[in-house]
Design a protein around this motif. Structure first.
Motif, PDB file in Angstrom:
ATOM      1  N   MET A 133       0.808  -1.210   0.000  1.00  0.00           N
ATOM      2  CA  MET A 133       0.000   0.000   0.000  1.00  0.00           C
ATOM      3  C   MET A 133       0.845   1.264   0.000  1.00  0.00           C
ATOM      4  SD  MET A 133      -3.043  -1.101   2.649  1.00  0.00           S
ATOM      5  CE  MET A 133      -4.017   0.359   2.285  1.00  0.00           C
ATOM      6  N   HIS A 134       1.914   1.243   0.770  1.00  0.00           N
ATOM      7  CA  HIS A 134       2.753   2.428   0.940  1.00  0.00           C
ATOM      8  C   HIS A 134       4.016   2.257   0.094  1.00  0.00           C
ATOM      9  CE1 HIS A 134       0.242   2.099   4.597  1.00  0.00           C
ATOM     10  NE2 HIS A 134       0.090   3.393   4.380  1.00  0.00           N
ATOM     11  N   LEU A 135       4.031   2.909  -1.039  1.00  0.00           N
ATOM     12  CA  LEU A 135       5.101   2.723  -2.009  1.00  0.00           C
ATOM     13  C   LEU A 135       6.257   3.670  -1.739  1.00  0.00           C
ATOM     14  CD1 LEU A 135       2.981   2.446  -5.286  1.00  0.00           C
ATOM     15  CD2 LEU A 135       3.680   0.608  -3.726  1.00  0.00           C
ATOM     16  N   THR A 136       7.468   3.175  -1.924  1.00  0.00           N
ATOM     17  CA  THR A 136       8.641   4.039  -1.899  1.00  0.00           C
ATOM     18  C   THR A 136       8.741   4.767  -3.243  1.00  0.00           C
ATOM     19  OG1 THR A 136      10.096   2.340  -2.812  1.00  0.00           O
ATOM     20  CG2 THR A 136       9.812   2.366  -0.409  1.00  0.00           C
ATOM     21  N   THR A 137       9.652   5.720  -3.336  1.00  0.00           N
ATOM     22  CA  THR A 137       9.833   6.428  -4.610  1.00  0.00           C
ATOM     23  C   THR A 137      10.287   5.473  -5.708  1.00  0.00           C
ATOM     24  OG1 THR A 137      12.062   7.053  -3.902  1.00  0.00           O
ATOM     25  CG2 THR A 137      10.299   8.660  -3.546  1.00  0.00           C
ATOM     26  N   VAL A 138      11.037   4.446  -5.338  1.00  0.00           N
ATOM     27  CA  VAL A 138      11.449   3.436  -6.313  1.00  0.00           C
ATOM     28  C   VAL A 138      10.246   2.639  -6.797  1.00  0.00           C
ATOM     29  CG1 VAL A 138      12.826   1.350  -6.665  1.00  0.00           C
ATOM     30  CG2 VAL A 138      13.798   3.279  -5.409  1.00  0.00           C
ATOM     31  N   ASP A 139       9.366   2.226  -5.856  1.00  0.00           N
ATOM     32  CA  ASP A 139       8.163   1.481  -6.230  1.00  0.00           C
ATOM     33  C   ASP A 139       7.270   2.303  -7.154  1.00  0.00           C
ATOM     34  OD1 ASP A 139       8.669  -0.805  -4.580  1.00  0.00           O
ATOM     35  OD2 ASP A 139       7.919   0.293  -2.852  1.00  0.00           O
ATOM     36  N   GLU A 140       7.179   3.594  -6.891  1.00  0.00           N
ATOM     37  CA  GLU A 140       6.256   4.446  -7.641  1.00  0.00           C
ATOM     38  C   GLU A 140       6.598   4.528  -9.122  1.00  0.00           C
ATOM     39  OE1 GLU A 140       6.467   8.069  -5.473  1.00  0.00           O
ATOM     40  OE2 GLU A 140       4.866   7.512  -4.063  1.00  0.00           O
ATOM     41  N   ARG A 141       7.830   4.167  -9.482  1.00  0.00           N
ATOM     42  CA  ARG A 141       8.187   4.155 -10.909  1.00  0.00           C
ATOM     43  C   ARG A 141       7.370   3.134 -11.688  1.00  0.00           C
ATOM     44  NH1 ARG A 141      13.228   2.779 -13.018  1.00  0.00           N
ATOM     45  NH2 ARG A 141      13.523   1.241 -11.378  1.00  0.00           N
ATOM     46  N   TRP A 142       6.981   2.036 -11.026  1.00  0.00           N
ATOM     47  CA  TRP A 142       6.361   0.932 -11.768  1.00  0.00           C
ATOM     48  C   TRP A 142       5.114   0.341 -11.122  1.00  0.00           C
ATOM     49  CZ3 TRP A 142       5.974  -3.760  -9.280  1.00  0.00           C
ATOM     50  CH2 TRP A 142       6.798  -3.934  -8.141  1.00  0.00           C
ATOM     51  N   ALA A 143       4.906   0.565  -9.837  1.00  0.00           N
ATOM     52  CA  ALA A 143       3.844  -0.147  -9.124  1.00  0.00           C
ATOM     53  C   ALA A 143       2.663   0.759  -8.794  1.00  0.00           C
ATOM     54  CB  ALA A 143       4.394  -0.756  -7.838  1.00  0.00           C
ATOM     55  N   ALA A 144       1.478   0.188  -8.838  1.00  0.00           N
ATOM     56  CA  ALA A 144       0.281   0.837  -8.322  1.00  0.00           C
ATOM     57  C   ALA A 144       0.114   0.414  -6.860  1.00  0.00           C
ATOM     58  CB  ALA A 144      -0.941   0.414  -9.134  1.00  0.00           C
ATOM     59  N   PRO A 145      -0.469   1.274  -6.009  1.00  0.00           N
ATOM     60  CA  PRO A 145      -0.623   0.908  -4.596  1.00  0.00           C
ATOM     61  C   PRO A 145      -1.781  -0.048  -4.366  1.00  0.00           C
ATOM     62  CG  PRO A 145      -1.556   3.077  -4.995  1.00  0.00           C
ATOM     63  CD  PRO A 145      -0.919   2.642  -6.286  1.00  0.00           C
ATOM     64  N   GLY A 146      -1.626  -0.904  -3.361  1.00  0.00           N
ATOM     65  CA  GLY A 146      -2.732  -1.741  -2.933  1.00  0.00           C
ATOM     66  C   GLY A 146      -3.767  -0.926  -2.179  1.00  0.00           C
ATOM     67  N   LYS A 147      -4.923  -1.520  -1.945  1.00  0.00           N
ATOM     68  CA  LYS A 147      -6.031  -0.781  -1.334  1.00  0.00           C
ATOM     69  C   LYS A 147      -6.648  -1.494  -0.138  1.00  0.00           C
ATOM     70  CE  LYS A 147      -7.335   1.481  -5.677  1.00  0.00           C
ATOM     71  NZ  LYS A 147      -8.421   1.697  -6.683  1.00  0.00           N
ATOM     72  N   GLU A 148      -6.125  -2.669   0.229  1.00  0.00           N
ATOM     73  CA  GLU A 148      -6.727  -3.438   1.314  1.00  0.00           C
ATOM     74  C   GLU A 148      -5.688  -3.871   2.338  1.00  0.00           C
ATOM     75  OE1 GLU A 148     -10.085  -6.354   0.574  1.00  0.00           O
ATOM     76  OE2 GLU A 148      -9.095  -6.348  -1.375  1.00  0.00           O
ATOM     77  N   ILE A 149      -6.110  -3.905   3.599  1.00  0.00           N
ATOM     78  CA  ILE A 149      -5.307  -4.506   4.659  1.00  0.00           C
ATOM     79  C   ILE A 149      -5.834  -5.928   4.855  1.00  0.00           C
ATOM     80  CG2 ILE A 149      -4.638  -4.373   7.084  1.00  0.00           C
ATOM     81  CD1 ILE A 149      -5.000  -1.349   6.902  1.00  0.00           C
ATOM     82  N   VAL A 150      -4.961  -6.908   4.639  1.00  0.00           N
ATOM     83  CA  VAL A 150      -5.396  -8.293   4.424  1.00  0.00           C
ATOM     84  C   VAL A 150      -4.896  -9.211   5.534  1.00  0.00           C
ATOM     85  CG1 VAL A 150      -5.174 -10.269   2.849  1.00  0.00           C
ATOM     86  CG2 VAL A 150      -5.483  -7.951   1.931  1.00  0.00           C
ATOM     87  N   THR A 151      -5.732 -10.183   5.880  1.00  0.00           N
ATOM     88  CA  THR A 151      -5.307 -11.273   6.764  1.00  0.00           C
ATOM     89  C   THR A 151      -5.418 -12.589   6.005  1.00  0.00           C
ATOM     90  OG1 THR A 151      -7.515 -11.683   7.686  1.00  0.00           O
ATOM     91  CG2 THR A 151      -6.137 -10.030   8.793  1.00  0.00           C
ATOM     92  N   ALA A 152      -4.700 -13.600   6.500  1.00  0.00           N
ATOM     93  CA  ALA A 152      -4.730 -14.925   5.891  1.00  0.00           C
ATOM     94  C   ALA A 152      -4.862 -15.969   6.993  1.00  0.00           C
ATOM     95  CB  ALA A 152      -3.452 -15.177   5.091  1.00  0.00           C
ATOM     96  N   GLU A 153      -5.719 -16.945   6.764  1.00  0.00           N
ATOM     97  CA  GLU A 153      -5.873 -18.046   7.710  1.00  0.00           C
ATOM     98  C   GLU A 153      -4.874 -19.145   7.345  1.00  0.00           C
ATOM     99  OE1 GLU A 153      -7.681 -18.154  10.442  1.00  0.00           O
ATOM    100  OE2 GLU A 153      -8.400 -16.114  10.043  1.00  0.00           O
ATOM    101  N   LEU A 154      -3.893 -19.342   8.209  1.00  0.00           N
ATOM    102  CA  LEU A 154      -2.888 -20.385   8.005  1.00  0.00           C
ATOM    103  C   LEU A 154      -3.284 -21.572   8.888  1.00  0.00           C
ATOM    104  CD1 LEU A 154       0.375 -18.228   8.002  1.00  0.00           C
ATOM    105  CD2 LEU A 154      -1.254 -18.655   6.142  1.00  0.00           C
ATOM    106  N   LYS A 155      -3.822 -22.598   8.268  1.00  0.00           N
ATOM    107  CA  LYS A 155      -4.397 -23.716   9.005  1.00  0.00           C
ATOM    108  C   LYS A 155      -3.375 -24.356   9.935  1.00  0.00           C
ATOM    109  CE  LYS A 155      -7.067 -27.956   8.313  1.00  0.00           C
ATOM    110  NZ  LYS A 155      -7.657 -28.886   7.310  1.00  0.00           N
ATOM    111  N   GLY A 156      -3.774 -24.516  11.194  1.00  0.00           N
ATOM    112  CA  GLY A 156      -2.899 -25.118  12.181  1.00  0.00           C
ATOM    113  C   GLY A 156      -1.930 -24.146  12.822  1.00  0.00           C
ATOM    114  N   ILE A 157      -1.874 -22.901  12.303  1.00  0.00           N
ATOM    115  CA  ILE A 157      -0.957 -21.890  12.841  1.00  0.00           C
ATOM    116  C   ILE A 157      -1.737 -20.741  13.464  1.00  0.00           C
ATOM    117  CG2 ILE A 157       0.890 -20.257  12.301  1.00  0.00           C
ATOM    118  CD1 ILE A 157       1.697 -22.035   9.986  1.00  0.00           C
ATOM    119  N   GLY A 158      -2.670 -20.167  12.706  1.00  0.00           N
ATOM    120  CA  GLY A 158      -3.443 -19.046  13.204  1.00  0.00           C
ATOM    121  C   GLY A 158      -3.729 -18.035  12.104  1.00  0.00           C
ATOM    122  N   THR A 159      -4.206 -16.880  12.513  1.00  0.00           N
ATOM    123  CA  THR A 159      -4.517 -15.800  11.583  1.00  0.00           C
ATOM    124  C   THR A 159      -3.301 -14.894  11.450  1.00  0.00           C
ATOM    125  OG1 THR A 159      -6.832 -15.847  12.260  1.00  0.00           O
ATOM    126  CG2 THR A 159      -6.094 -13.899  11.067  1.00  0.00           C
ATOM    127  N   ALA A 160      -2.877 -14.663  10.215  1.00  0.00           N
ATOM    128  CA  ALA A 160      -1.693 -13.832   9.965  1.00  0.00           C
ATOM    129  C   ALA A 160      -2.111 -12.543   9.260  1.00  0.00           C
ATOM    130  CB  ALA A 160      -0.686 -14.586   9.102  1.00  0.00           C
TER     131      ALA A 160
END
Length: 295
Positions: free
Chosen positions: A124-151
């Protein structure tokens, strides 16, 4: 009773733009981590690679070359990383240049041991180097890692913005995972007098990553490059919840060695004086001011 679970935080010097060479290095480090875990009586349940894992930092490449390195979710890189997760029956978190139609993103993925994609977030938060080529993300994401927990998933420079970790705490994550390409552009080495704390911090502790763990009350896993022309500073680490007042100390890799740092995946203690629930109860939301109002 099953084996204790552990994670491998992969730290290496990437060959910029050379996907095959970097993939081989990742394979070698994961293989070494499996052996380390087994020798320690643990099960490797998670491996985390640095940001832009198979290309390395692309600051020195022109835009045309960066675009050629971009791939869709079903490209060759994803296919190989799924095979790796399945081979070692472990969750795998890695980053790549994602191509989505005419846009490119600095993206990380979480792949389950069966090869399914269980999490994806775009930086989401791009550096000046990233801004040359990347578009920013728009979501704060979690992932369910089975047997480990929510990351909670963050990418590199996202760590410099504490609001993201705050949102992930509200989402009640167990861990925060941050693939990184850090070369000192934010944060600094921890400098606290030893008499101020119960436990001694490792010499290579980084302030921002430590703060994320403590102020979200979620163990924080960092995988960072070392070397490159940027001077990446290593320090891949597990940051813990309360090292100052007697909790477990962080485990931090060296600044300059290639290694698979194997760390335990522990559940938070149930009877500690402070935890994520108490952290959230301390939020005084009645005083919050809306930044955007419905019209």
């Amino acid at each position: 009773m099953g084996k204790k679970q552990c994670a491998a935080l992969l730290q290496y010097i990437p060959q910029v733009g050379e996907k095959i060479a970097n993939l081989n290095k990742i394979r070698s480090l994961v293989s070494a981590a499996v052996v380390k875990a087994r020798d320690g009586g643990s099960l490797l349940s998670l491996a985390v690679c640095p940001e832009l894992s198979l290309t390395g930092p692309v600051h020195s490449l022109n835009i045309e070359m960066i675009h050629r390195l971009g791939e869709a979710d079903d490209g060759e890189t994803m296919c190989e990383m799924k095979k790796l997760a399945q081979m070692y029956h472990t969750h795998l978190v890695f980053g790549m240049i994602e191509k989505d139609q005419h846009l490119f993103y600095n993206t990380i993925y979480a792949v389950a041991p069966n090869g399914d994609i269980v999490g994806k977030t775009r930086k989401m938060h791009l550096t000046t180097v990233d801004e040359r080529w990347a578009a920013p993300g728009k979501e704060i994401v979690t992932a369910e890692l089975k047997g480990i927990g929510t990351a909670g998933l963050m990418v590199g420079y996202d760590a410099a913005y504490p609001e993201m970790a705050g949102v992930l705490a509200v989402k009640r994550v167990d861990f925060i995972i941050i693939p990184s390409c850090w070369y000192g552009e934010f944060g600094e080495t921890m400098a606290l007098h030893t008499k101020m704390m119960e436990n001694k911090f490792p010499a290579n502790t980084m302030t921002t990553w430590d703060a994320i763990a403590r102020f979200s009350q979620a163990q924080t896993l960092i995988a960072n490059f070392t070397g490159t022309s940027l001077g990446c500073m290593g320090g891949s680490a597990l940051y813990t919840l309360d090292p100052i007042y007697g909790g477990e100390s962080p485990i931090v890799a060296s600044p300059d060695e290639e290694e698979a740092l194997v760390v335990p995946l522990n559940n938070s203690p149930k009877d500690w004086w402070f935890d994520q629930q108490k952290l959230l109860l301390s939020r005084r939301i009645q005083f919050y001011k809306p930044l955007v109002k419905n019209m």
